[in-house]
Design an enzyme around this catalytic site. Sequence first.
Site, PDB file in Angstrom:
ATOM      1  N   CYS A  76      60.045  36.219  45.775  1.00  0.00           N
ATOM      2  CA  CYS A  76      59.439  37.505  45.441  1.00  0.00           C
ATOM      3  C   CYS A  76      60.148  37.997  44.190  1.00  0.00           C
ATOM      4  O   CYS A  76      61.379  38.119  44.176  1.00  0.00           O
ATOM      5  CB  CYS A  76      59.659  38.484  46.598  1.00  0.00           C
ATOM      6  SG  CYS A  76      59.107  40.163  46.253  1.00  0.00           S
TER       7      CYS A  76
ATOM      8  N   CYS B  84      55.282  37.692  38.870  1.00  0.00           N
ATOM      9  CA  CYS B  84      54.885  38.210  40.184  1.00  0.00           C
ATOM     10  C   CYS B  84      54.247  37.051  40.942  1.00  0.00           C
ATOM     11  O   CYS B  84      53.480  36.272  40.371  1.00  0.00           O
ATOM     12  CB  CYS B  84      53.883  39.348  40.024  1.00  0.00           C
ATOM     13  SG  CYS B  84      53.168  39.891  41.586  1.00  0.00           S
TER      14      CYS B  84
ATOM     15  N   ASP C 216      59.126  36.572  51.175  1.00  0.00           N
ATOM     16  CA  ASP C 216      58.433  37.392  50.185  1.00  0.00           C
ATOM     17  C   ASP C 216      57.994  38.661  50.901  1.00  0.00           C
ATOM     18  O   ASP C 216      57.982  38.724  52.132  1.00  0.00           O
ATOM     19  CB  ASP C 216      57.206  36.631  49.640  1.00  0.00           C
ATOM     20  CG  ASP C 216      56.402  37.472  48.648  1.00  0.00           C
ATOM     21  OD1 ASP C 216      57.006  38.239  47.882  1.00  0.00           O
ATOM     22  OD2 ASP C 216      55.159  37.385  48.653  1.00  0.00           O
ATOM     23  N   SER C 217      57.578  39.643  50.125  1.00  0.00           N
ATOM     24  CA  SER C 217      57.045  40.853  50.735  1.00  0.00           C
ATOM     25  C   SER C 217      55.747  40.541  51.476  1.00  0.00           C
ATOM     26  O   SER C 217      55.327  41.325  52.317  1.00  0.00           O
ATOM     27  CB  SER C 217      56.776  41.888  49.644  1.00  0.00           C
ATOM     28  OG  SER C 217      55.965  41.317  48.632  1.00  0.00           O
TER      29      SER C 217
ATOM     30  N   HIS D  32      51.923  36.844  42.976  1.00  0.00           N
ATOM     31  CA  HIS D  32      50.465  36.814  43.151  1.00  0.00           C
ATOM     32  C   HIS D  32      49.731  36.256  41.934  1.00  0.00           C
ATOM     33  O   HIS D  32      48.594  35.818  42.036  1.00  0.00           O
ATOM     34  CB  HIS D  32      49.935  38.223  43.408  1.00  0.00           C
ATOM     35  CG  HIS D  32      50.199  38.721  44.797  1.00  0.00           C
ATOM     36  ND1 HIS D  32      51.464  38.832  45.308  1.00  0.00           N
ATOM     37  CD2 HIS D  32      49.352  39.136  45.769  1.00  0.00           C
ATOM     38  CE1 HIS D  32      51.394  39.298  46.538  1.00  0.00           C
ATOM     39  NE2 HIS D  32      50.124  39.495  46.842  1.00  0.00           N
TER      40      HIS D  32
ATOM     41  N   GLU E  83      45.095  40.379  46.764  1.00  0.00           N
ATOM     42  CA  GLU E  83      45.165  40.533  48.219  1.00  0.00           C
ATOM     43  C   GLU E  83      43.762  40.671  48.818  1.00  0.00           C
ATOM     44  O   GLU E  83      43.489  40.233  49.924  1.00  0.00           O
ATOM     45  CB  GLU E  83      45.948  41.798  48.584  1.00  0.00           C
ATOM     46  CG  GLU E  83      47.397  41.741  48.245  1.00  0.00           C
ATOM     47  CD  GLU E  83      48.231  41.172  49.374  1.00  0.00           C
ATOM     48  OE1 GLU E  83      47.951  41.489  50.534  1.00  0.00           O
ATOM     49  OE2 GLU E  83      49.157  40.402  49.072  1.00  0.00           O
TER      50      GLU E  83
HETATM   51  N1  DGL Z   1      55.873  39.621  45.852  1.00  0.00           N
HETATM   52  C1  DGL Z   1      55.853  40.680  44.884  1.00  0.00           C
HETATM   53  C2  DGL Z   1      56.435  40.159  43.562  1.00  0.00           C
HETATM   54  O1  DGL Z   1      56.496  38.964  43.311  1.00  0.00           O
HETATM   55  C3  DGL Z   1      54.438  41.207  44.657  1.00  0.00           C
HETATM   56  C4  DGL Z   1      53.896  41.985  45.835  1.00  0.00           C
HETATM   57  C5  DGL Z   1      54.664  43.260  46.140  1.00  0.00           C
HETATM   58  O2  DGL Z   1      54.640  44.198  45.309  1.00  0.00           O
HETATM   59  O3  DGL Z   1      55.274  43.330  47.191  1.00  0.00           O
HETATM   60  O4  DGL Z   1      56.870  40.940  42.765  1.00  0.00           O
END
Ligand code: DGL
Length: 274
Positions: free
Chosen positions: A72, A190, A9-10, A192, A149
């Site tokens: 992600c 998303c 993931d990011s 999060h 976050e």
């Molecule tokens: N992991 C990203 C998503 O699920 C959210 C965080 C980001 O923007 O990097 O879209």
Amino acid sequence: MTTAIGVFDSGFGGLTVLRELLQVIPSAEYTYLGDTARLPYGSKSRETIVRYALSSARFLQERGAELLVVACNTATALALDDLREALTIPVIGVVEPGTRAAARASAGGKVLVLATQATVDSHAYARSCEAAGLRAIEKACPLLVPLVEEGWVPDGSPSETGLVTCEVLRIYLREALNESPDTSAVLLGCTHYPLLRAAMEQTLAELGHEVPVIDSAQATAEVVAEQLGTRSIGERTTGRCSFFATDSVVKFGRLGTRFLGRPVQSVQLIDLGG
Ligand code: DGL
């Protein structure tokens, strides 16, 4: 035989997917990479997201992953095809499983997809929903990732920080529902957002829209289990995990624990370049 699964993931959000994978396939060996130095992906261009996603995925394949989970939404929405072309291992993203779950919860209905700006702009969910016989309305909620976050996650107590996040959530939901009052389900597009699920359900009820909230994390873990032909809920929930991050390992351990719901330890720092 133990399967080596790479998850990336990011940042931390994909740990919500790993949490579900650990429940559904506890016997696998997991390597998780959080590309925290380059987070967020959700506000970047397609070219940049593809470049970041490819380097993250290649790292995991080179470390022996036999299957890759793109945990992600943004990377799945913008880079899944490039990843499948570049890698030699199976690649599973989160968009299709989430859509499948939405179709189960709201057959033929209208799904409100909440996601990052890049995911919304790609219309990956709209295409996937259409293919599944659903109508989709996509809503970018760019403030939610930084709030989560920062740890401003409502936990039922009357904290000021939780109230701020609830208010932001209420504004996004009200805007989307005004535009689309016949919404029959909300899809969390998303990584999060599962941390805001309870607050989201409460806000939807307050707005008079008690519709199902669908989490693509759970649905993704089920698709991975299907692909591997394995499912062993309840046997063991302590699957082995190694963690890598591209920025502060201390921060990754601290925030990651909240996303994973269990201690994130021995995080290793790696450099994937810019
Ligand atoms: N992991 C990203 C998503 O699920 C959210 C965080 C980001 O923007 O990097 O879209």
